[in-house]
Design a protein around this motif. Structure first.
Motif, PDB file in Angstrom:
ATOM      1  N   SER A   1      -2.809   0.236  -4.063  1.00 35.94           N
ATOM      2  CA  SER A   1      -2.397  -1.063  -3.534  1.00 35.94           C
ATOM      3  C   SER A   1      -1.964  -1.961  -4.684  1.00 35.94           C
ATOM      4  O   SER A   1      -2.384  -1.773  -5.837  1.00 35.94           O
ATOM      5  CB  SER A   1      -3.527  -1.717  -2.728  1.00 35.94           C
ATOM      6  N   GLN A   2      -1.117  -2.902  -4.359  1.00 35.24           N
ATOM      7  CA  GLN A   2      -0.593  -3.861  -5.330  1.00 35.24           C
ATOM      8  C   GLN A   2      -0.532  -5.222  -4.646  1.00 35.24           C
ATOM      9  O   GLN A   2       0.106  -5.369  -3.605  1.00 35.24           O
ATOM     10  CB  GLN A   2       0.789  -3.422  -5.808  1.00 35.24           C
TER      11      GLN A   2
ATOM     12  N   GLU B   1       8.441  -4.222   2.528  1.00 37.11           N
ATOM     13  CA  GLU B   1       7.400  -5.140   2.051  1.00 37.11           C
ATOM     14  C   GLU B   1       7.859  -5.864   0.787  1.00 37.11           C
ATOM     15  O   GLU B   1       7.647  -7.061   0.639  1.00 37.11           O
ATOM     16  CB  GLU B   1       6.090  -4.391   1.783  1.00 37.11           C
ATOM     17  N   ILE B   2       8.476  -5.137  -0.140  1.00 48.77           N
ATOM     18  CA  ILE B   2       8.975  -5.752  -1.378  1.00 48.77           C
ATOM     19  C   ILE B   2      10.021  -6.812  -1.042  1.00 48.77           C
ATOM     20  O   ILE B   2      10.024  -7.902  -1.616  1.00 48.77           O
ATOM     21  CB  ILE B   2       9.567  -4.690  -2.328  1.00 48.77           C
TER      22      ILE B   2
ATOM     23  N   LYS C   1       8.008   0.964 -10.271  1.00 49.98           N
ATOM     24  CA  LYS C   1       7.878  -0.336 -10.947  1.00 49.98           C
ATOM     25  C   LYS C   1       6.949  -1.274 -10.185  1.00 49.98           C
ATOM     26  O   LYS C   1       6.176  -2.018 -10.787  1.00 49.98           O
ATOM     27  CB  LYS C   1       9.259  -0.985 -11.107  1.00 49.98           C
ATOM     28  N   ALA C   2       7.017  -1.254  -8.874  1.00 50.62           N
ATOM     29  CA  ALA C   2       6.220  -2.161  -8.050  1.00 50.62           C
ATOM     30  C   ALA C   2       4.725  -1.941  -8.240  1.00 50.62           C
ATOM     31  O   ALA C   2       3.959  -2.899  -8.313  1.00 50.62           O
ATOM     32  CB  ALA C   2       6.587  -2.012  -6.577  1.00 50.62           C
ATOM     33  N   PHE C   3       4.315  -0.686  -8.302  1.00 47.56           N
ATOM     34  CA  PHE C   3       2.885  -0.406  -8.389  1.00 47.56           C
ATOM     35  C   PHE C   3       2.362  -0.476  -9.817  1.00 47.56           C
ATOM     36  O   PHE C   3       1.170  -0.667 -10.026  1.00 47.56           O
ATOM     37  CB  PHE C   3       2.552   0.933  -7.732  1.00 47.56           C
ATOM     38  N   ASP C   4       3.228  -0.323 -10.798  1.00 51.28           N
ATOM     39  CA  ASP C   4       2.837  -0.485 -12.194  1.00 51.28           C
ATOM     40  C   ASP C   4       1.507   0.230 -12.485  1.00 51.28           C
ATOM     41  O   ASP C   4       0.547  -0.364 -12.978  1.00 51.28           O
ATOM     42  CB  ASP C   4       2.749  -1.980 -12.529  1.00 51.28           C
ATOM     43  N   ASN C   5       1.487   1.510 -12.132  1.00 54.15           N
ATOM     44  CA  ASN C   5       0.278   2.316 -12.286  1.00 54.15           C
ATOM     45  C   ASN C   5       0.682   3.660 -12.900  1.00 54.15           C
ATOM     46  O   ASN C   5       1.585   4.313 -12.374  1.00 54.15           O
ATOM     47  CB  ASN C   5      -0.373   2.529 -10.909  1.00 54.15           C
TER      48      ASN C   5
ATOM     49  N   LYS D   1       0.836  -1.207   0.000  1.00 52.85           N
ATOM     50  CA  LYS D   1       0.000   0.000   0.000  1.00 52.85           C
ATOM     51  C   LYS D   1       0.870   1.256   0.000  1.00 52.85           C
ATOM     52  O   LYS D   1       1.959   1.267   0.555  1.00 52.85           O
ATOM     53  CB  LYS D   1      -0.924   0.002   1.206  1.00 52.85           C
ATOM     54  N   LEU D   2       0.315   2.288  -0.630  1.00 51.87           N
ATOM     55  CA  LEU D   2       1.002   3.576  -0.700  1.00 51.87           C
ATOM     56  C   LEU D   2      -0.058   4.671  -0.749  1.00 51.87           C
ATOM     57  O   LEU D   2      -1.017   4.583  -1.512  1.00 51.87           O
ATOM     58  CB  LEU D   2       1.874   3.641  -1.960  1.00 51.87           C
TER      59      LEU D   2
END
Length: 119
Positions: free
Chosen positions: A18-19, A87-88, A56-60, A5-6
């Protein structure tokens, strides 16, 4: 496993992202950033490397380096950035932490001694 979450402030309003899926490659990229911390020439360069990984993690398309830099409160920045990085890396996953401890502990001494006695 819980979602990544961010929370960002975009156009004056807070929005939470969220991802659910984190590719293994992303975890390896995060580990590489941390392994090479001494090679960064400045704290700014290191933080921007971590922010790039978060993008890159959220890819949004709404999450860019620019929206991270303008949407994270400076007083909470390190907590937010390092929280996502942890978290990653799986640092909050008890199963992964247990596996990492086993890897860091090295080979089992009992196995080594029994193998050497057979030779």
């Amino acid at each position: 496993m819980k979602a990544l979450k961010l929370k960002l402030k975009i156009n004056g309003k807070y929005k939470e992202f969220s991802q659910d899926f984190i590719p293994l490659q992303l975890q390896l990229d995060a580990a590489e950033i941390n392994e090479h911390i001494a090679e960064y020439t400045s704290e700014v360069e290191y933080v921007k490397a971590k922010l790039g990984l978060i993008v890159k993690a959220f890819d949004n398309p709404e999450i860019t380096l620019e929206t991270l830099l303008s949407g994270i409160n400076a007083r909470e920045a390190y907590t937010a950035i390092d929280g996502v990085m942890n978290e990653i890396l799986g640092m909050n996953d008890p199963n992964l932490i247990s596996a990492q401890k086993k890897v860091l502990a090295g080979p089992n001494i009992e196995t080594q001694s029994s193998d050497s006695s057979e030779a």
